[in-house]
Design an enzyme around this catalytic site. Structure first.
Site, PDB file in Angstrom:
ATOM      1  N   CYS A 168     -16.443   1.309   0.360  1.00 18.85           N
ATOM      2  CA  CYS A 168     -15.263   0.478   0.665  1.00 18.85           C
ATOM      3  C   CYS A 168     -14.912   0.518   2.138  1.00 18.85           C
ATOM      4  O   CYS A 168     -14.267  -0.401   2.640  1.00 18.85           O
ATOM      5  CB  CYS A 168     -14.091   0.923  -0.183  1.00 18.85           C
ATOM      6  SG  CYS A 168     -13.528   2.623   0.163  1.00 18.85           S
ATOM      7  N   ARG A 210     -13.590  -8.755   0.936  1.00 20.11           N
ATOM      8  CA  ARG A 210     -12.164  -8.412   0.790  1.00 20.11           C
ATOM      9  C   ARG A 210     -11.285  -9.641   1.036  1.00 20.11           C
ATOM     10  O   ARG A 210     -10.263  -9.819   0.378  1.00 20.11           O
ATOM     11  CB  ARG A 210     -11.790  -7.274   1.750  1.00 20.11           C
ATOM     12  CG  ARG A 210     -12.364  -5.908   1.388  1.00 20.11           C
ATOM     13  CD  ARG A 210     -11.850  -5.417   0.036  1.00 20.11           C
ATOM     14  NE  ARG A 210     -10.404  -5.482  -0.033  1.00 20.11           N
ATOM     15  CZ  ARG A 210      -9.572  -4.515   0.413  1.00 20.11           C
ATOM     16  NH1 ARG A 210     -10.069  -3.401   0.901  1.00 20.11           N
ATOM     17  NH2 ARG A 210      -8.263  -4.679   0.344  1.00 20.11           N
ATOM     18  N   GLN A 238     -10.028  -4.072  -3.805  1.00 18.36           N
ATOM     19  CA  GLN A 238     -11.331  -3.533  -3.395  1.00 18.36           C
ATOM     20  C   GLN A 238     -12.340  -3.704  -4.530  1.00 18.36           C
ATOM     21  O   GLN A 238     -13.492  -4.082  -4.315  1.00 18.36           O
ATOM     22  CB  GLN A 238     -11.187  -2.058  -3.027  1.00 18.36           C
ATOM     23  CG  GLN A 238     -12.482  -1.431  -2.556  1.00 18.36           C
ATOM     24  CD  GLN A 238     -12.939  -1.969  -1.210  1.00 18.36           C
ATOM     25  OE1 GLN A 238     -12.189  -1.957  -0.257  1.00 18.36           O
ATOM     26  NE2 GLN A 238     -14.171  -2.449  -1.130  1.00 18.36           N
ATOM     27  N   ARG A 260       0.885  -1.172   0.000  1.00 21.49           N
ATOM     28  CA  ARG A 260       0.000   0.000   0.000  1.00 21.49           C
ATOM     29  C   ARG A 260       0.916   1.213   0.000  1.00 21.49           C
ATOM     30  O   ARG A 260       1.693   1.398   0.946  1.00 21.49           O
ATOM     31  CB  ARG A 260      -0.921  -0.031   1.227  1.00 21.49           C
ATOM     32  CG  ARG A 260      -1.650   1.278   1.468  1.00 21.49           C
ATOM     33  CD  ARG A 260      -2.759   1.146   2.500  1.00 21.49           C
ATOM     34  NE  ARG A 260      -3.906   0.447   1.943  1.00 21.49           N
ATOM     35  CZ  ARG A 260      -5.131   0.474   2.460  1.00 21.49           C
ATOM     36  NH1 ARG A 260      -5.382   1.166   3.564  1.00 21.49           N
ATOM     37  NH2 ARG A 260      -6.118  -0.185   1.894  1.00 21.49           N
ATOM     38  N   ASP A 315     -17.257   7.158  -1.615  1.00 17.94           N
ATOM     39  CA  ASP A 315     -15.996   7.001  -0.874  1.00 17.94           C
ATOM     40  C   ASP A 315     -15.827   8.295  -0.078  1.00 17.94           C
ATOM     41  O   ASP A 315     -16.548   9.277  -0.290  1.00 17.94           O
ATOM     42  CB  ASP A 315     -14.857   6.802  -1.896  1.00 17.94           C
ATOM     43  CG  ASP A 315     -13.524   6.383  -1.271  1.00 17.94           C
ATOM     44  OD1 ASP A 315     -13.446   6.201  -0.038  1.00 17.94           O
ATOM     45  OD2 ASP A 315     -12.546   6.237  -2.039  1.00 17.94           O
ATOM     46  N   HIS A 330      -7.127   0.720  -6.533  1.00 22.62           N
ATOM     47  CA  HIS A 330      -7.345  -0.205  -5.410  1.00 22.62           C
ATOM     48  C   HIS A 330      -8.010  -1.466  -5.972  1.00 22.62           C
ATOM     49  O   HIS A 330      -9.187  -1.725  -5.731  1.00 22.62           O
ATOM     50  CB  HIS A 330      -8.231   0.482  -4.368  1.00 22.62           C
ATOM     51  CG  HIS A 330      -8.201  -0.151  -3.003  1.00 22.62           C
ATOM     52  ND1 HIS A 330      -7.417  -1.242  -2.674  1.00 22.62           N
ATOM     53  CD2 HIS A 330      -8.883   0.169  -1.857  1.00 22.62           C
ATOM     54  CE1 HIS A 330      -7.610  -1.564  -1.404  1.00 22.62           C
ATOM     55  NE2 HIS A 330      -8.488  -0.728  -0.896  1.00 22.62           N
TER      56      HIS A 330
HETATM   57  N1   CP Z   1     -11.351  -0.515   2.154  1.00 20.45           N
HETATM   58  C1   CP Z   1     -10.084  -0.515   2.623  1.00 20.45           C
HETATM   59  O1   CP Z   1      -9.099  -0.660   1.870  1.00 20.45           O
HETATM   60  O2   CP Z   1      -9.997  -0.377   3.966  1.00 20.45           O
HETATM   61  P1   CP Z   1      -8.646  -0.190   4.813  1.00 20.45           P
HETATM   62  O3   CP Z   1      -8.060   1.129   4.434  1.00 20.45           O
HETATM   63  O4   CP Z   1      -9.070  -0.271   6.235  1.00 20.45           O
HETATM   64  O5   CP Z   1      -7.693  -1.283   4.423  1.00 20.45           O
HETATM   65  N1  NVA Z   2     -10.008   6.591  -1.258  1.00 20.94           N
HETATM   66  C1  NVA Z   2      -9.667   6.108   0.070  1.00 20.94           C
HETATM   67  C2  NVA Z   2      -9.925   4.645   0.162  1.00 20.94           C
HETATM   68  C3  NVA Z   2      -9.617   4.047   1.502  1.00 20.94           C
HETATM   69  C4  NVA Z   2      -9.805   2.573   1.536  1.00 20.94           C
HETATM   70  C5  NVA Z   2      -8.221   6.429   0.389  1.00 20.94           C
HETATM   71  O1  NVA Z   2      -7.363   6.299  -0.496  1.00 20.94           O
HETATM   72  O2  NVA Z   2      -7.950   6.840   1.516  1.00 20.94           O
END
Ligand code: CP
Ligand code: NVA
Length: 302
Positions: free
Chosen positions: A255, A283, A126, A96, A215, A123
Site C-alpha cells: 500500500c 487509489r 486501499q 483518517r 505492509d 482501510h
Molecule cells: N497507502 C496509503 O494510505 O498511503 P498514505 O498513508 O500516504 O495515505
Molecule cells: N498499516 C499502515 C498503513 C499505512 C497506509 C498504517 O496504518 O500506518
C-alpha cells in the site's frame, strides 16, 4: 438514508461490483457538482489525501482538508458534534482516525456518507484499489490466492475481506501475536473465501500464491514499538527468495509508504513483479468510484 464506507463489507458483493465498475468509468458523472467534501486527517498521508482530494474534484466537488488540530475530535468538541456540523456544509465526510469507533460515532449521527480514510481497524479504499490492481492483472480473480506476509494490519483486514468477497483464498504468514484473530478468519470464510489459512512460516504462506502483499512492520501510532518489533519480523521480509516461492506470474503489492529494507527489499519493490505504483495510481480511481457510488446510493439513486 446515508450509506457509509467504514469497512469493505459495508457493501454487499453486488454493491462492491458496482463500485468497482464506477472506478473504471472513464467519464464519471459529476455527482458532487456544487457540493463539498470534508476530509479530516488525524494522521499523516500522501496517497490518501491527494487521491481523495482529486477524486472529489473529478466528481465536480470542492474538497476541504482539515488538520487534526483544527477540528480536534473529542477535544474541542465531540466526534458527533464535529460530524453534525460538517454535514451542514458538505455532502461527504471522510476521515483518517486513530480509533475506528470515532468513525462509527460520526456515521451514527449524520445523513451524508462517512468514508474511512484509514483507522486502526481498516482501510477500505486501499482494499478497493488493491482489488482493482489484482483484477487488471488477472481478470477474473475468483480461485486465486492472496498471501499476506508480516503484520496483520488494518490494510490486511480490509484487503482480505475484499479478496474473500471476490472468491479469492487468503493466507497469512505472520509472527505469533501479530496474526489475524480467529474471528476475522471466520469472517473471511463467511464472505466466501474458498480457503483461509493462518500460517506462521512465511515461505509456506507464499507457496504458489498469485498475489503477495505486505505492509510496514509497525503502523502509524506504533512507532515506539519499532525497535521491539524489528527482530520479530526479520524472517518476514519479502525478498526475492520469498517471491520465488510464489506462482510464476505472481504479483507483489504494497500500500505504501514502504520502509525499504525492512518489510520489503528494493529488489522486490522495484522489480518486475511489483505492482505497487499501479496500485497507488488506483487509489484515485478507488476514491472516485466509491465516493460517487456512496453519494448516489445515499440519495437513493445508485
Ligand atoms: N497507502 C496509503 O494510505 O498511503 P498514505 O498513508 O500516504 O495515505
Ligand atoms: N498499516 C499502515 C498503513 C499505512 C497506509 C498504517 O496504518 O500506518
Amino acid at each position: 438514508m446515508a450509506r457509509h464506507l467504514l469497512e469493505v463489507d459495508d457493501l454487499t458483493p453486488d454493491e462492491l461490483t458496482r463500485v468497482l465498475a464506477r472506478c473504471t468509468d472513464p467519464s464519471p458523472a459529476r455527482v458532487l457538482a456544487g457540493r463539498g467534501a470534508a476530509l479530516i486527517f488525524e494522521k499523516p498521508s500522501n496517497r490518501t489525501r491527494n487521491s481523495t482530494e482529486m477524486a472529489v474534484v473529478a466528481l465536480g466537488g470542492h474538497p476541504i482538508y482539515l488538520r487534526p488540530e483544527e477540528v480536534d475530535i473529542d477535544g474541542r468538541e465531540s466526534a458527533e458534534d464535529v460530524a453534525r456540523t460538517l454535514s451542514l456544509y458538505h455532502s461527504v465526510i471522510a476521515a483518517r482516525v486513530f480509533d475506528h469507533e470515532v468513525l462509527e460515532r460520526m456515521a451514527s449521527v449524520v445523513d451524508v456518507p462517512v468514508v474511512n480514510l484509514l483507522s486502526n481497524l481498516s482501510h477500505p479504499l486501499q482494499a478497493i484499489a488493491d482489488l482493482l490492481t489484482i483484477r487488471s492483472e488477472f481478470g477474473e480473480v475468483a480461485g486465486r490466492t492472496l498471501a499476506w506476509v508480516g503484520d496483520y494490519s488494518n490494510v490486511a483486514r480490509s484487503l482480505a475481506i475484499a479478496a474473500a468477497m471476490s472468491g479469492m483464498s487468503v493466507r497469512f504468514g505472520c509472527p505469533d501475536q501479530y496474526q489475524a484473530p480467529a474471528a476475522d478468519l471466520e469472517l473471511f470464510s463467511s464472505h466466501g473465501a474458498p480457503d483461509v489459512a493462518s500460517i506462521h512460516d512465511p515461505a509456506a504462506a507464499v507457496d504458489g500464491a498469485d498475489v503477495v502483499v505486505t505492509d510496514a512492520w509497525y503502523s502509524m501510532g506504533q512507532e515506539a514499538e519499532a525497535v521491539r518489533r524489528r527482530p520479530i519480523f526479520e524472517p518476514y521480509r519479502v525478498d526475492s527468495a520469498l517471491m520465488a516461492r510464489a506462482a510464476d506470474d505472481a504479483i507483489f503489492l504494497h500500500c505504501l509508504p514502504a520502509h525499504r529494507g525492512e518489510e520489503v527489499t528494493d529488489e522486490v519493490l522495484d522489480g518486475p513483479r511489483s505492482r505497487a505504483w499501479p496500485e497507488a495510481a488506483n487509489r484515485l480511481h478507488a476514491a472516485r468510484g466509491a465516493i460517487s457510488w456512496l453519494v448516489e446510493a445515499s440519495l437513493g439513486e445508485p
